[in-house]
Design a protein around this motif. Sequence first.
Motif, PDB file in Angstrom:
ATOM      1  N   MET A 136      99.261  24.067 -19.337  1.00 30.51           N
ATOM      2  CA  MET A 136      98.753  23.625 -20.632  1.00 30.51           C
ATOM      3  C   MET A 136      97.658  24.604 -21.061  1.00 30.51           C
ATOM      4  N   ASN A 137      97.895  25.280 -22.173  1.00 29.20           N
ATOM      5  CA  ASN A 137      96.920  26.233 -22.697  1.00 29.20           C
ATOM      6  C   ASN A 137      96.296  25.681 -23.976  1.00 29.20           C
ATOM      7  N   ILE A 138      94.966  25.620 -24.002  1.00 30.47           N
ATOM      8  CA  ILE A 138      94.266  25.080 -25.162  1.00 30.47           C
ATOM      9  C   ILE A 138      94.058  26.200 -26.177  1.00 30.47           C
ATOM     10  N   ALA A 139      94.771  26.103 -27.280  1.00 33.82           N
ATOM     11  CA  ALA A 139      94.634  27.071 -28.372  1.00 33.82           C
ATOM     12  C   ALA A 139      93.722  26.446 -29.432  1.00 33.82           C
ATOM     13  N   SER A 140      94.115  26.480 -30.691  1.00 40.54           N
ATOM     14  CA  SER A 140      93.285  25.965 -31.774  1.00 40.54           C
ATOM     15  C   SER A 140      94.093  26.030 -33.069  1.00 40.54           C
ATOM     16  N   THR A 141      93.710  25.226 -34.062  1.00 40.89           N
ATOM     17  CA  THR A 141      94.314  25.389 -35.380  1.00 40.89           C
ATOM     18  C   THR A 141      93.935  26.744 -35.982  1.00 40.89           C
TER      19      THR A 141
END
Length: 265
Positions: A136-141
Motif C-alpha cells: 500500500m503506497n500513500i500518494a495524494s490527490t
Amino acid sequence: MGSKYNLVIVTGGSSGIGKSIIEDISKLDPEASLFNLSRRIPASFYNDPKRVHLECDLADRACRIRVLDDLERRISDSTQQGPILLVNNAGFGIYGDLGRNSPAEHLELLEVNVCALVELTTRLLPLIKKRGGAIMNIASTSAFQPTPYLATYGASKAFVLSWTLALNEELRGTAAHAIAVCPGPTKTEFFKRAGFAKRVVPAGYSHSPEQVSSMALKALERRRTFTTTGTLNKVLSLLVFILPLSLRTRAAGKFIRRFRSDPSN
C-alpha cells in the motif's frame, strides 16, 4: 472486516495516517507482528513485543540499507510466516517558490517520498510474492495535476501513483498486489512541516487520519488498484481531467498560493 496480514511493515507510523493504520491493523488482528520504520518511536510501541520500532532516517540511504538488512533478518526469524502488508506511508512536502528551498531540501523530499518507497518495495517484493500480501503506497490527490508551490511534492506523488499502478499490473496473477491511496487534505502535521501559513483543510474535502486509514483498508480488502478518499475528492479527481493541463496547473497554483506564509510575495 478482518486482517489477513499477520506481518505488517509501516513507514512513518509515529503519527498521522501511518499511526492510524497501525492501530486499525492491531484492532483487526491483535496477534499481528508490526514493524515501524521512522525516526520517532510510536507511543504504542513501548513494552509490546509484537511491535518493533526500527529507528531510521528514511532520507539517508546508508541508514535505509542498514535497517532493511535488520528488518529482513527479523522477518526471517519471526514466527509469523503468513501474508505481509507493506505500507509506504512516510512522506513530506515543502511549500513555496521552487527556489525558496535549497536543492538539498528538494532532494531530501525525493529520498523519502520516492527513493525510500522504491527501495523498500523492491527489497521486500520477492518475499511478499512468495508469502502473499500487498503493498500500500500513500500518494495524494496532488498526484492528479501539477502543483505549483508544491512542485516537488506533487511530482513525487504523481510518481507514486504511476509507479504503483504499473507495479500492480506486473503483479497480476501472483499472490501479491499493490494499491495507491490518494488522500485529500488530511488533518496531520503535513502543513506545518511543509511551511504553510495555515492549515489547508477545506470543508468537505478534509478527513482525519483515522478516516483515511479506514477507507484505505477497505479499498485494500476489495483489492482496488487505487482509491481516492472521500466522495468530493473522488469527484474532483475526475473533473480535473476535463480541463486542459495548462489550465489545471494555473488553477492549482492560484489556489495553493493563497496559503503562502508571506502575503507580500
